[in-house]
Motif scaffolding. Structure first.
Motif, mmCIF file in Angstrom:
data_model
loop_
_atom_site.group_PDB
_atom_site.id
_atom_site.type_symbol
_atom_site.label_atom_id
_atom_site.label_comp_id
_atom_site.label_asym_id
_atom_site.label_seq_id
_atom_site.Cartn_x
_atom_site.Cartn_y
_atom_site.Cartn_z
ATOM 1 N N ARG A 108 14.950 26.557 39.985
ATOM 2 C CA ARG A 108 14.737 27.958 40.381
ATOM 3 C C ARG A 108 15.504 28.892 39.455
ATOM 4 N NH1 ARG A 108 16.411 27.006 46.697
ATOM 5 N NH2 ARG A 108 14.692 25.622 47.313
ATOM 6 N N HIS A 109 16.554 28.373 38.837
ATOM 7 C CA HIS A 109 17.441 29.214 38.025
ATOM 8 C C HIS A 109 17.490 28.804 36.566
ATOM 9 C CE1 HIS A 109 18.987 30.709 41.881
ATOM 10 N NE2 HIS A 109 19.140 29.446 42.259
ATOM 11 N N ALA B 152 22.631 28.572 39.827
ATOM 12 C CA ALA B 152 22.597 30.027 39.674
ATOM 13 C C ALA B 152 23.772 30.504 38.832
ATOM 14 C CB ALA B 152 22.616 30.697 41.047
ATOM 15 N N TRP B 153 24.929 29.899 39.042
ATOM 16 C CA TRP B 153 26.098 30.279 38.252
ATOM 17 C C TRP B 153 25.907 29.900 36.784
ATOM 18 C CZ3 TRP B 153 29.734 26.996 35.801
ATOM 19 C CH2 TRP B 153 30.802 27.683 35.202
ATOM 20 N N LEU B 154 25.420 28.692 36.521
ATOM 21 C CA LEU B 154 25.155 28.288 35.140
ATOM 22 C C LEU B 154 24.141 29.226 34.489
ATOM 23 C CD1 LEU B 154 24.952 24.394 35.516
ATOM 24 C CD2 LEU B 154 26.736 25.682 34.321
ATOM 25 N N ALA B 155 23.123 29.598 35.235
ATOM 26 C CA ALA B 155 22.101 30.493 34.693
ATOM 27 C C ALA B 155 22.675 31.870 34.366
ATOM 28 C CB ALA B 155 20.944 30.629 35.674
ATOM 29 N N SER B 156 23.706 32.273 35.098
ATOM 30 C CA SER B 156 24.346 33.556 34.797
ATOM 31 C C SER B 156 25.050 33.527 33.447
ATOM 32 C CB SER B 156 25.341 33.927 35.903
ATOM 33 O OG SER B 156 26.523 33.144 35.836
ATOM 34 N N TYR C 164 20.913 21.007 32.329
ATOM 35 C CA TYR C 164 21.698 20.588 33.496
ATOM 36 C C TYR C 164 21.200 19.218 33.937
ATOM 37 C CZ TYR C 164 24.023 21.041 38.089
ATOM 38 O OH TYR C 164 24.807 20.863 39.201
ATOM 39 N N HIS C 165 22.095 18.240 33.891
ATOM 40 C CA HIS C 165 21.771 16.864 34.273
ATOM 41 C C HIS C 165 22.222 16.608 35.713
ATOM 42 C CE1 HIS C 165 21.236 15.476 29.977
ATOM 43 N NE2 HIS C 165 21.976 16.549 29.792
#
Length: 280
Positions: free
Chosen positions: A270-271, A228-232, A239-240
């Protein structure tokens, strides 16, 4: 200087070193009242690797890069896969001098084998960021790309010197709690800041990796929070999630179960748009 000691400004450890002493990374040392990059140009490992091995899944697929490693690291992960050089100092690993010009010459000579640039990898390259910077500048002059594979625990100043030089990076997000980083001797906030900086750099392609270790960082809630943080920052960041195998000082844990790894990948999806599983 602090109490006659030179303070290193490369990472959050801020090692205060008496003359001749080395920092936690074992790659930097106090010389003449300042901390210098002692491992500059000292190469322990060199190979022509597929770019996917870095791992970079979405940067010039099918190409190769000249991968260079030295010695030293500012973390002490008990699960380190390259401990023989990452935990080494100058007297613990065989190395040879490779000037920046020679590194670029080797990469250019491998163009016929699909080589598109130089990768700084194997140990922690940013403890010797000056070499990355100097080789990187020459690589660009030769029309070659620069790839950084790093734990990301670096201060803002050294990282700023590499912006516009690094064309692609894979940053190791080892976990998403400071408790996990305490195990590795690191600082989660610094790693997040590095990821944020590279994600905002339009000249750098960014991917992120987490090695999933059973019982340590495999909680679905932690992976969900990391994704979720990366998606922000950007939901398109690849993302591996990679499988752990017993190594170094962590030989008592089993390999990551493949079904569990795939389930965690579904959590991250999900993100994020692009989640990959590795070492399976």
């Amino acid at each position: 200087m602090a109490d006659g000691r030179a303070v290193c400004g490369v990472c959050p450890h801020a090692c205060a070193l008496a003359e001749g002493r080395r920092g936690i990374c074992r790659a930097r040392a106090a010389r003449g009242g300042r901390v210098v990059d002692e491992n500059y140009g000292r190469v322990t490992s060199i190979a022509l690797d597929p770019v996917e091995k870095k791992p970079l899944a979405r940067f010039r697929p099918g190409s190769t890069v000249l991968s260079l490693g030295s010695y030293g690291c500012n973390l002490r992960c008990p699960f380190c896969q390259n401990a023989d050089i990452a935990c080494a100092g100058p007297n613990d690993a065989a190395w040879r001098e490779l000037a920046p010009e020679d590194a670029v010459r080797l990469a250019a000579a491998a163009r016929g084998e699909g080589c598109v640039g130089v990768a700084y990898t194997y140990n922690e390259p940013l403890v010797g960021y000056e070499y990355v910077r100097d080789v990187g500048r020459l690589a660009h002059e030769a029309g070659l790309a620069n790839v950084l594979v790093s734990n990301g625990m670096v201060n803002e100043g050294p990282l700023a010197e590499l912006l516009g030089i690094v064309d692609a990076a894979n940053i190791d997000l080892k976990g998403f709690t400071q408790g996990f980083y305490d195990l590795a001797g690191g600082d989660l906030a610094a790693v997040k800041r590095t990821i944020e900086t590279l994600a905002a750099d339009p000249t750098c392609h960014l991917e992120v990796t987490t090695l999933v270790i059973p019982g340590l960082n495999d909680d679905p809630g932690e992976i969900d929070a990391a994704a979720a943080w990366l998606a922000s920052l950007d939901p398109r960041i690849p993302y591996h999630l990679t499988r752990f195998f017993p190594c170094h000082r962590m030989l008592d844990r089993p390999p990551t179960p493949v079904p569990a790894l795939r389930a965690l990948a579904d959590v991250a999806r999900r993100h994020l748009d692009d989640v990959l599983v590795g070492n399976c």
